[in-house]
Design an enzyme around this catalytic site. Structure first.
Site, PDB file in Angstrom:
ATOM      1  N   ASP A   1     131.840  26.574 -94.729  1.00  0.00           N
ATOM      2  CA  ASP A   1     131.070  27.438 -95.619  1.00  0.00           C
ATOM      3  C   ASP A   1     129.786  26.780 -96.103  1.00  0.00           C
ATOM      4  OD1 ASP A   1     130.188  29.393 -97.287  1.00  0.00           O
ATOM      5  OD2 ASP A   1     131.857  29.278 -98.702  1.00  0.00           O
TER       6      ASP A   1
ATOM      7  N   ASP B   1     123.822  31.988 -93.987  1.00  0.00           N
ATOM      8  CA  ASP B   1     125.164  31.768 -94.534  1.00  0.00           C
ATOM      9  C   ASP B   1     126.227  31.835 -93.441  1.00  0.00           C
ATOM     10  OD1 ASP B   1     127.322  31.488 -96.224  1.00  0.00           O
ATOM     11  OD2 ASP B   1     127.249  33.540 -96.975  1.00  0.00           O
TER      12      ASP B   1
END
Ligand SMILES: *[C@@H]1O[C@H](CO)[C@@H](O)[C@H](O)[C@H]1NC(C)=O
Ligand SMILES: *[C@@H]1O[C@H](CO)[C@@H](O)[C@H](O)[C@H]1NC(C)=O
Ligand SMILES: *[C@@H]1O[C@H](CO)[C@@H](O)[C@H](O)[C@H]1NC(C)=O
Length: 465
Positions: free
Chosen positions: A127, A344
Site C-alpha cells: 500500500d 495509489d
C-alpha cells in the site's frame, strides 16, 4: 524468467526458508506446498468482483479525502534514523513476490512478508497510501478480535526480536502517527488506533521488529529495528483478505523509507494484470531493479507533498483521447489549488474529480457510440461487446509533467466486467479534491519510485519476465 511460477504464492510457505534461492533481478521461482484450499472463485462472477472493487475504492476514496488535511497525523520527526541496520553488505537490492489479490475478490496487490525472529510469514497489502506496516497479531492476553477465523496471526511471544515501544518514550509521544495518549505506566506499550473514515479501524501497539528479506545475491538478511504495528483488534472491510498492510508511503516510519535508506534510495513494483490468477507473480523490489531500462523508461517528478502525505503524487498536465487533448481545468491537477493526482497501489479504478471525469468519460463514450449499451450498476457506460467486438477502443493517454506519457493498454480503462461486457472504468469524485491513478491503470507497467532523486520511472512490462 523461467515460466514456473509460484503455485501457492500466498499461503503456507513454510518451506520457503529452507529454499536458499532468489537470484538477482527477478529470475527465481519457487514451488511451495499449498496448505489452505483456495476460496471458491467460481462462485463469484467477475461482475461481483468488479462491484466489490468499486465499493472498496469508494470507501478508500473517502478515507483518502478524510485523511488528507484532516488526518490525526503528525509528520514523524526523523526519529530512530539509524535503526535500520541492514546486514546488506554485498547485495544492493532485495525483492518480495507480488501478486494480484483477485483470487480473494479484492482489488489489492499482495506481498509476502517475513516478520520476527524466527521469521513468521504473512501476506500483506502493498500500500503506497500507508505509512504504518502492521500485521494482525495476538499480544499478551489480547487476541485479535474480528481478525477473521483461520487467519494467520503474528505471535510476538515467539519472536526474540519483538520489542514494544514504550508509551512514555518520545517516539510514542511525538513521532508515531495515530498513537494514543493513554499511558497506564511508563513501560506500557505505545498504542495506536488507526481510524479510517469508512469506519475501518486497526488498533494495536507499536513495536520494533526485524524483517527477513532475500537479497539479490541469494542470501537472507534481516532488516532490524523496523517500526511495525501489532494489530490486536480490527474492524471494517478494508483489509479483510490479508494479514495486514505493508506501508510503502512516504513517511519517516514507513517500510519503504526505512528499506530504501539502506537499498539504493528506491523501490519498484510491477503490477500483473489485476485479473491474473494467484500463480502469476511479479516482484516488489527495494534497490535498483535490473528489469528497468533507463533508455526505455519514461520519467516524471515524484512529488512528495506534505499535504498529501503519505501518498505519492505526480504532476499531470492533461489527458488525451485519440490525440484530442481534453478540456480539463488545470486547477484539477494542481495540489496548491486543492486538486492534484496521487498514484495509489491500494485503489483499483482510477478516480477522477468531476470536471476530469466528465471530460474523459464523454470523450470515450462519444467514440464508442456505435456499440450497443447495457446497464451495469454502478457503471455509467457499459457496452455489449459481443456485438461490438470489432470496435477499436479509443487510445487514452495521461500526460505527465515533463514529456512523459502514460499509455495504458485499452483493457486498463475500458474494462471487462463480464463475458462480452465492457465498461468505461473510471470513478468520479467531487471537485475540489484529489484524483487517484489506481492500480488497474498502473497494471502491466513497472514503476520505480526513486525516493532519493524524487523521480518516478515507468515502463510497459508484462511483469512475468
Ligand atoms: C544510532 O547509532 C548510534 C551509534 O551507532 C547509537 O549510539 C544509537 O543508540 C543509535 N540510535 C538508535 C535509535 O538506534
Ligand atoms: C496458473 O494456473 C493455471 C491453471 O490453474 C494454468 O493453466 C496456468 O498455466 C498457470 N500459470 C502459470 C504461469 O503457471
Ligand atoms: C449482446 O448482444 C447479443 C446479440 O447481438 C445478445 O444475444 C446478448 O444477449 C447481448 N448481451 C447482453 C449482456 O445484453
Amino acid at each position: 524468467m523461467p515460466p514456473l511460477l509460484l503455485l501457492s504464492l500466498l499461503i503456507g510457505f513454510d518451506a520457503l526458508l529452507a529454499v536458499p534461492a532468489i537470484a538477482k533481478s527477478h529470475s527465481t521461482s519457487l514451488r511451495v506446498p499449498l496448505h489452505r484450499s483456495p476460496p471458491p472463485l467460481a462462485a463469484v462472477t467477475r461482475l461481483d468482483y468488479v462491484r466489490e472493487l468499486v465499493k472498496s475504492d469508494h470507501l478508500r476514496q473517502r478515507m483518502i479525502s478524510g485523511t488528507i488535511g484532516g488526518r490525526r497525523y503528525r509528520q514523524p520527526r526523523r526519529a530512530c534514523e539509524n535503526a535500520t541496520t541492514a546486514v546488506a553488505a554485498a547485495a544492493e537490492s532485495f525483492a518480495m513476490p507480488l501478486t494480484s489479490g483477485a483470487y480473494t475478490h479484492t482489488g489489492q496487490y499482495f506481498v509476502r512478508f517475513r516478520l520476527g525472529t524466527p521469521a513468521q510469514r504473512f501476506v500483506l497489502v502493498a500500500d503506497t497510501g500507508s505509512d504504518l506496516t502492521w500485521v494482525k497479531c495476538g499480544f499478551g492476553p489480547r487476541r485479535c478480535r474480528l481478525c477473521g477465523g483461520g487467519q494467520r496471526l503474528f505471535r510476538p511471544e515467539k519472536s526474540v526480536s519483538f520489542d514494544p515501544i514504550r508509551c512514555s518514550s518520545n517516539m510514542c509521544k511525538t513521532s508515531l502517527p495515530f498513537s494514543l495518549t493513554t499511558c497506564p505506566s511508563p513501560a506500557s506499550p505505545c498504542a495506536y488506533n488507526y481510524g479510517y473514515s469508512d469506519g475501518s479501524t486497526a488498533r494495536g501497539i507499536f513495536a520494533t521488529e526485524s524483517v527477513t528479506v532475500m537479497l539479490s545475491n541469494g542470501q537472507k538478511a534481516k532488516l532490524k529495528g523496523l517500526i511495525v504495528g501489532c494489530t490486536s483488534s480490527f474492524a471494517g472491510s478494508s483489509f479483510r483478505s490479508s494479514d495486514g498492510v505493508l506501508g510503502l508511503g512516504h513517511s519517516g516510519i514507513s517500510f519503504a523509507s526505512r528499506a530504501t535508506a539502506s537499498f539504493g534510495g528506491r523501490f519498484s513494483y510491477c503490477l500483473v494484470d489485476h485479473l491474473s490468477p494467484r500463480n502469476v507473480s511479479s516482484y516488489l523490489t527495494f534497490g535498483p531493479n535490473g528489469a528497468l531500462f533507463p533508455s526505455m523508461a519514461r520519467q516524471t517528478e515524484l512529488l512528495m507533498e506534505p499535504r498529501l502525505a503519505p501518498f505519492y503524487s505526480v504532476g499531470v498536465s492533461g489527458i488525451s483521447v485519440d490525440g484530442e487533448v481534453l478540456k480539463i481545468p488545470m486547477s484539477v491537477w494542481d495540489v496548491g489549488r486543492r486538486g492534484g493526482a496521487i498514484l495509489d497501489s491500494g485503489t483499483s479504478l482510477t478516480v477522477l474529480v468531476e470536471p476530469a471525469y466528465e471530460a474523459v468519460v464523454s470523450a470515450l463514450s462519444r467514440r464508442l457510440a456505435g456499440v450497443p449499451r447495457v446497464d451495469v450498476d454502478p457503471f455509467e457506460y457499459c457496452y455489449n461487446w459481443t456485438a461490438g467486438a470489432r470496435v477499436r477502443i479509443p487510445k487514452l493517454v495521461v500526460h505527465l509533467q515533463g514529456p512523459a506519457r502514460l499509455e495504458p493498454p485499452a483493457k486498463s480503462y475500458v474494462i471487462d466486467v463480464a463475458d462480452g461486457v465492457k465498461c468505461v472504468g473510471f470513478a468520479s469524485a467531487p471537485w475540489p479534491g484529489v484524483s487517484t491513478i489506481g492500480n488497474i491503470l498502473q497494471q502491466e507497467h513497472l514503476w520505480e519510485f526513486d525516493i532519493k532523486n524524487r523521480r518516478l520511472r515507468f515502463q510497459r512490462s508484462t511483469c512475468t519476465r
